[in-house]
Scaffold this motif. Structure first.
Motif, PDB file in Angstrom:
ATOM      1  N   ILE A 235       0.838  -1.212   0.000  1.00 37.58           N
ATOM      2  CA  ILE A 235       0.000   0.000   0.000  1.00 37.58           C
ATOM      3  C   ILE A 235       0.867   1.255   0.000  1.00 37.58           C
ATOM      4  N   LEU A 236       1.956   1.204   0.803  1.00 39.70           N
ATOM      5  CA  LEU A 236       2.868   2.346   0.837  1.00 39.70           C
ATOM      6  C   LEU A 236       3.492   2.597  -0.538  1.00 39.70           C
ATOM      7  N   VAL A 237       3.957   1.520  -1.160  1.00 41.08           N
ATOM      8  CA  VAL A 237       4.579   1.659  -2.478  1.00 41.08           C
ATOM      9  C   VAL A 237       3.550   2.159  -3.500  1.00 41.08           C
ATOM     10  N   GLY A 238       2.324   1.631  -3.442  1.00 40.74           N
ATOM     11  CA  GLY A 238       1.281   2.078  -4.359  1.00 40.74           C
ATOM     12  C   GLY A 238       0.940   3.543  -4.163  1.00 40.74           C
ATOM     13  N   ALA A 239       0.884   3.966  -2.903  1.00 39.07           N
ATOM     14  CA  ALA A 239       0.602   5.380  -2.630  1.00 39.07           C
ATOM     15  C   ALA A 239       1.733   6.273  -3.134  1.00 39.07           C
ATOM     16  N   LEU A 240       2.984   5.802  -3.000  1.00 39.99           N
ATOM     17  CA  LEU A 240       4.106   6.565  -3.523  1.00 39.99           C
ATOM     18  C   LEU A 240       4.018   6.709  -5.041  1.00 39.99           C
ATOM     19  N   LEU A 241       3.682   5.594  -5.697  1.00 41.92           N
ATOM     20  CA  LEU A 241       3.531   5.644  -7.149  1.00 41.92           C
ATOM     21  C   LEU A 241       2.401   6.595  -7.545  1.00 41.92           C
ATOM     22  N   ALA A 242       1.332   6.613  -6.743  1.00 42.01           N
ATOM     23  CA  ALA A 242       0.237   7.542  -7.026  1.00 42.01           C
ATOM     24  C   ALA A 242       0.695   8.992  -6.881  1.00 42.01           C
ATOM     25  N   CYS A 243       1.590   9.237  -5.907  1.00 39.59           N
ATOM     26  CA  CYS A 243       2.143  10.591  -5.757  1.00 39.59           C
ATOM     27  C   CYS A 243       2.877  11.011  -7.024  1.00 39.59           C
ATOM     28  N   TYR A 244       3.683  10.092  -7.562  1.00 38.30           N
ATOM     29  CA  TYR A 244       4.428  10.422  -8.776  1.00 38.30           C
ATOM     30  C   TYR A 244       3.486  10.612  -9.962  1.00 38.30           C
ATOM     31  N   ALA A 245       2.440   9.806 -10.024  1.00 40.61           N
ATOM     32  CA  ALA A 245       1.465   9.963 -11.109  1.00 40.61           C
ATOM     33  C   ALA A 245       0.797  11.337 -11.027  1.00 40.61           C
ATOM     34  N   ALA A 246       0.419  11.750  -9.816  1.00 47.88           N
ATOM     35  CA  ALA A 246      -0.198  13.067  -9.649  1.00 47.88           C
ATOM     36  C   ALA A 246       0.799  14.185  -9.962  1.00 47.88           C
ATOM     37  N   HIS A 247       2.061  13.956  -9.576  1.00 46.94           N
ATOM     38  CA  HIS A 247       3.093  14.953  -9.864  1.00 46.94           C
ATOM     39  C   HIS A 247       3.242  15.161 -11.364  1.00 46.94           C
ATOM     40  N   PHE A 248       3.342  14.067 -12.118  1.00 44.76           N
ATOM     41  CA  PHE A 248       3.533  14.198 -13.556  1.00 44.76           C
ATOM     42  C   PHE A 248       2.262  14.712 -14.244  1.00 44.76           C
ATOM     43  N   ALA A 249       1.111  14.389 -13.679  1.00 45.16           N
ATOM     44  CA  ALA A 249      -0.126  14.966 -14.215  1.00 45.16           C
ATOM     45  C   ALA A 249      -0.136  16.479 -14.014  1.00 45.16           C
ATOM     46  N   CYS A 250       0.308  16.909 -12.823  1.00 43.57           N
ATOM     47  CA  CYS A 250       0.383  18.344 -12.546  1.00 43.57           C
ATOM     48  C   CYS A 250       1.422  19.008 -13.452  1.00 43.57           C
ATOM     49  N   ARG A 251       2.486  18.281 -13.728  1.00 39.52           N
ATOM     50  CA  ARG A 251       3.526  18.822 -14.609  1.00 39.52           C
ATOM     51  C   ARG A 251       2.982  19.019 -16.022  1.00 39.52           C
ATOM     52  N   ALA A 252       2.240  18.036 -16.502  1.00 35.05           N
ATOM     53  CA  ALA A 252       1.647  18.160 -17.835  1.00 35.05           C
ATOM     54  C   ALA A 252       0.645  19.305 -17.881  1.00 35.05           C
ATOM     55  N   LEU A 253      -0.153  19.445 -16.822  1.00 31.06           N
ATOM     56  CA  LEU A 253      -1.100  20.557 -16.771  1.00 31.06           C
ATOM     57  C   LEU A 253      -0.370  21.896 -16.751  1.00 31.06           C
ATOM     58  N   GLY A 254       0.762  21.931 -16.035  1.00 32.35           N
ATOM     59  CA  GLY A 254       1.544  23.161 -15.991  1.00 32.35           C
ATOM     60  C   GLY A 254       2.035  23.580 -17.361  1.00 32.35           C
ATOM     61  N   VAL A 255       2.461  22.595 -18.166  1.00 31.27           N
ATOM     62  CA  VAL A 255       2.900  22.895 -19.530  1.00 31.27           C
ATOM     63  C   VAL A 255       1.738  23.464 -20.344  1.00 31.27           C
ATOM     64  N   LEU A 256       0.564  22.852 -20.210  1.00 33.77           N
ATOM     65  CA  LEU A 256      -0.601  23.336 -20.950  1.00 33.77           C
ATOM     66  C   LEU A 256      -0.981  24.747 -20.517  1.00 33.77           C
ATOM     67  N   VAL A 257      -0.963  24.989 -19.210  1.00 32.65           N
ATOM     68  CA  VAL A 257      -1.333  26.313 -18.713  1.00 32.65           C
ATOM     69  C   VAL A 257      -0.346  27.364 -19.205  1.00 32.65           C
ATOM     70  N   ARG A 258       0.949  27.042 -19.150  1.00 32.01           N
ATOM     71  CA  ARG A 258       1.950  28.013 -19.622  1.00 32.01           C
ATOM     72  C   ARG A 258       1.770  28.316 -21.101  1.00 32.01           C
ATOM     73  N   ARG A 259       1.444  27.274 -21.865  1.00 31.32           N
ATOM     74  CA  ARG A 259       1.255  27.502 -23.300  1.00 31.32           C
ATOM     75  C   ARG A 259       0.035  28.372 -23.573  1.00 31.32           C
ATOM     76  N   THR A 260      -1.040  28.119 -22.856  1.00 30.69           N
ATOM     77  CA  THR A 260      -2.243  28.921 -23.092  1.00 30.69           C
ATOM     78  C   THR A 260      -2.053  30.361 -22.633  1.00 30.69           C
ATOM     79  N   ARG A 261      -1.171  30.568 -21.638  1.00 35.67           N
ATOM     80  CA  ARG A 261      -0.948  31.915 -21.118  1.00 35.67           C
ATOM     81  C   ARG A 261       0.202  32.636 -21.824  1.00 35.67           C
ATOM     82  N   THR A 262       0.838  31.978 -22.782  1.00 31.14           N
ATOM     83  CA  THR A 262       1.868  32.636 -23.586  1.00 31.14           C
ATOM     84  C   THR A 262       1.183  33.295 -24.776  1.00 31.14           C
ATOM     85  N   LEU A 263       0.930  34.567 -24.647  1.00 34.90           N
ATOM     86  CA  LEU A 263       0.174  35.297 -25.659  1.00 34.90           C
ATOM     87  C   LEU A 263       1.067  35.671 -26.839  1.00 34.90           C
ATOM     88  N   PRO A 264       0.499  35.838 -28.012  1.00 31.37           N
ATOM     89  CA  PRO A 264       1.302  36.174 -29.189  1.00 31.37           C
ATOM     90  C   PRO A 264       1.898  37.571 -29.132  1.00 31.37           C
TER      91      PRO A 264
END
Length: 688
Positions: free
Chosen positions: A85-114
């Motif tokens: 359970i501990l290992v699974g929860a750790l893996l879930a932390c990394y999954a959420a981290h990388f999901a947040c990272r991907a969202l951050g890339v999308l947000v930065r791109r949408t907020r980069t105005l021409p």
């Protein structure tokens, strides 16, 4: 050193996990995480190097968590199910981290105005503040959100209680998942910035409303903004609707405080929107690769103003022939282009003076023969070539400073070029040694008859004098705060371009006048607050070079635009000859030195130069300075700003005439004759 410490702690953590040794594992893991967090705050450059080596924050934290889990397997008596359970929860932390990272890339791109702007009302775009910095910066989020999980796992090692680990990892998982969920709201319609088409439509509407007629075009890298900044006051003083056009996004915030509207158009396709605007001419203070892109716009006339005039080869660059006109200060620059034979037709050279020099006060009389004398040493930088005479810092700087500091009547004002050492490391090292010499001179007691001591070794001042100095320092602090309040562009740490655009709206009426008054008050307070006996190292934008000119009794510099500008004061000056040429050949090659004292690399002529300050009769170059001033900068009447404004009107009229001819041709009118260029180059030959 910091990288070695991180490596040692990782090795110790590995040893503690495989031995196994619980205290070693816990101390090494906690130490590694603490060091990672502290480096993020105190030494971010170290972590940047690790990231380039593909050892970013996720990799480092993954290694720590992996070794901690290995240690749990060897040391803890918890069962298999809780461990999974501990290992699974750790893996879930990394999954959420990388999901947040991907969202951050999308947000930065949408907020980069021409288009990026300053001093323009962006209310119609409906921009909103940026997300908190930890949400879009994984380097801050990963180690910080991992603290509860790491602490829980380390607490499980000695206690054999999986509850601590589950609790800590659960908190970290909640932080990562919550961050991802919160960050995703910036992709919803309420916070999502407008798309490219809407931004471009807004920009077209703004151009139609503001109707700019003259602007300054600038493209450059870090440290070059001063080339554009020196023209801001001149542009602001023009009639009509001026505009600043930039090409690099970081440059938007590097431009000095101004009320002028600023637009940054990074893409060529968007730059071409200016073709259909009311903009009639652009001033160019520097040559840059991206200059050729704006020259494609046929409806705009272009004048090269340069960012200063000197006898350097860069002041008659062959690239100047691509502009409609080349605007220079006086006859000297016109002759320089003629002698250089680089393809610039004399009819395209227009003498407009140097409007920026208006703040420089002319000399009112010789200084006090007994001193103290303010001697300004303002060397230029090493430049892009290997010419030995570019800067005196390398070969002569230390000799000059020693000779000046040896005279107790001299108060040295050292103002190095901001780019010193950017090309040649040795120039930066020489600059550092010069600063050390000045610091030591300030620390030593002054000789009898010299200026009052100002360093740590100085005698204690009288109580009344101390109170006066404290009052002057308090006045400077007050004036600094007042000026900063008017000019500061302070943003919270996580602000991005879109948020800065939202907050940097059109300035209120009267702001420019308030800034000018506050700047003048700050200058007076700054010079009054300096200890009378202290030599000064002046860096940064304050005090500006013209304020230093007004305080100086004598300038020592290199072949640079500083010399030509200083001549507006008609005060004595010296130029350092480190070119290897004989003095007569040096004068012949550099007309700006015609009224200067020439100093060699050994600074042997400094005592004689200072003697001319003590005895005005020995100043044999005074009349030559007056003649050279007019030769370099043009006549005093009419004022330079008036001549500059006339040149603007003439080139704008040429642009209007061209547009009218093209409109008649497009309407099916008879073929028009090609106009012949007039004297001064109004209208240019290449874009008639």
């Amino acid at each position: 050193m910091a990288v070695a410490a991180l490596l040692c702690l990782s090795i110790l953590q590995f040893v503690g996990a495989v031995l196994p040794n619980a205290p070693l594992l816990c101390v090494a893991t906690a130490g590694g995480l603490a060091l990672d967090l502290s480096l993020r705050h105190w030494r971010p450059g170290v972590l940047t190097v690790l990231t380039r080596l593909h050892c970013d924050e996720a990799v480092r934290q993954l290694l720590r968590d992996l070794l901690t889990v290995i240690g749990l397997a060897h040391l803890s008596g918890i069962g298999t199910v809780p461990r999974l359970i501990l290992v699974g929860a750790l893996l879930a932390c990394y999954a959420a981290h990388f999901a947040c990272r991907a969202l951050g890339v999308l947000v930065r791109r949408t907020r980069t105005l021409p288009i990026v702007t300053r001093n323009i009302d962006t209310g119609p775009l409906g921009l909103c503040p940026a997300p908190p910095r930890p949400l879009v910066r994984p380097g801050r989020r990963m180690p910080l959100f991992s603290v509860p999980g790491t602490a829980g796992l380390l607490a499980t090692v000695p206690t054999d209680n999986a509850l601590w680990g589950l609790l800590g990892v659960g908190v970290s998982l909640a932080l990562f998942a919550g961050a991802a969920a919160y960050l995703s709201t910036w992709l919803l319609p309420g916070k999502r910035p407008p798309d490219e088409q809407r931004v471009l439509a807004w920009f077209r509407d703004w151009l139609d409303t503001y109707r700019p007629d003259v602007g300054i075009y600038f493209s450059g890298g870090g440290g070059t903004a001063y080339q554009a900044n020196m023209w801001l006051s001149t542009l602001a003083a023009l009639d009509g609707h001026p505009l600043v056009v930039l090409r690099e996004r970081p440059m938007v915030q590097q431009i000095a405080p101004t009320d002028l509207p600023i637009v940054c158009l990074p893409r060529v396709a968007h730059l071409m929107l200016l073709e259909h605007s009311s903009l009639r001419m652009l001033l160019h203070p520097a040559n840059a690769p991206k200059t050729s892109q704006v020259l494609r716009i046929p409806t705009i006339k272009h004048a090269f103003t340069n960012h200063g005039e000197s006898d350097k080869l860069s002041s008659c660059n062959p690239y100047a022939k691509v502009y409609d006109q080349v605007w220079v200060a006086g006859p000297a620059a016109r002759r320089r282009y003629a002698l250089a034979d680089v393809g610039v037709d004399d009819r395209d050279v227009v003498e407009v003076g140097r409007p920026q020099l208006a703040p420089i006060r002319p000399r009112t009389g010789p200084p006090d023969p007994g001193g103290p004398w303010n001697v300004l040493y303002a060397p230029t930088w090493e430049g892009w070539t290997d010419a030995p005479g570019n800067t005196s810092v390398l070969l002569a700087g230390e000799h000059l400073v020693r000779a000046l500091l040896a005279d107790p009547r001299v108060r040295l004002l050292y103002k190095p070029h901001p780019m010193t050492g950017s090309v040649d490391r040795r120039a930066g090292e020489a600059d550092a040694r010069i600063r050390t010499l000045i610091a030591r001179a300030n620390a030593a007691p002054r000789a009898p008859g010299g200026a009052p001591p100002a360093g740590p070794g100085a005698a204690r001042s009288a109580p009344g004098h101390d109170a006066s100095r404290a009052a002057l320092a308090a006045e400077l602090a007050r004036r600094t705060a007042e000026l900063n309040e008017l000019t500061a562009r302070s943003f919270r740490p996580g602000a991005d371009e879109a948020e800065r655009m939202m907050r940097q709206q059109a300035p209120p009426p009267g702001r420019a006048e308030a800034v000018a008054a506050a700047t003048e008050a700050w200058r007076a307070a700054f010079w009054a607050a300096q200890p009378p006996g202290a030599h000064l190292i002046l860096t940064g934008s304050r005090p500006d070079i013209y304020s230093c000119f007004n305080r100086a009794d004598l300038l020592i510099s290199d072949v640079s635009s500083v010399v030509a500008d200083y001549l507006a004061s008609a005060k004595p000056y010296a130029v350092v000859n480190t070119s290897g040429l004989p003095d007569e050949a040096f004068r012949a090659a550099n007309p700006t030195t015609r009224a200067a004292t020439i100093l060699g690399p050994d600074a042997a002529g400094v005592p004689e130069l200072l003697a001319s300050l003590a005895d005005p009769a020995r100043d044999t170059l005074a009349q030559e300075r007056t003649r050279l001033k007019e030769y370099l900068l043009g006549p005093s009447e009419p004022p330079s700003q008036v001549r500059f404004q006339r040149a603007v009107h003439a080139l704008c009229a040429a642009a209007d005439a061209r547009r009218a001819r093209q409109a008649r041709l497009a309407g099916g009118g008879a073929e028009l004759p090609i106009p012949r260029p007039q004297g001064g180059g109004v209208g240019g030959r290449r874009r008639a």
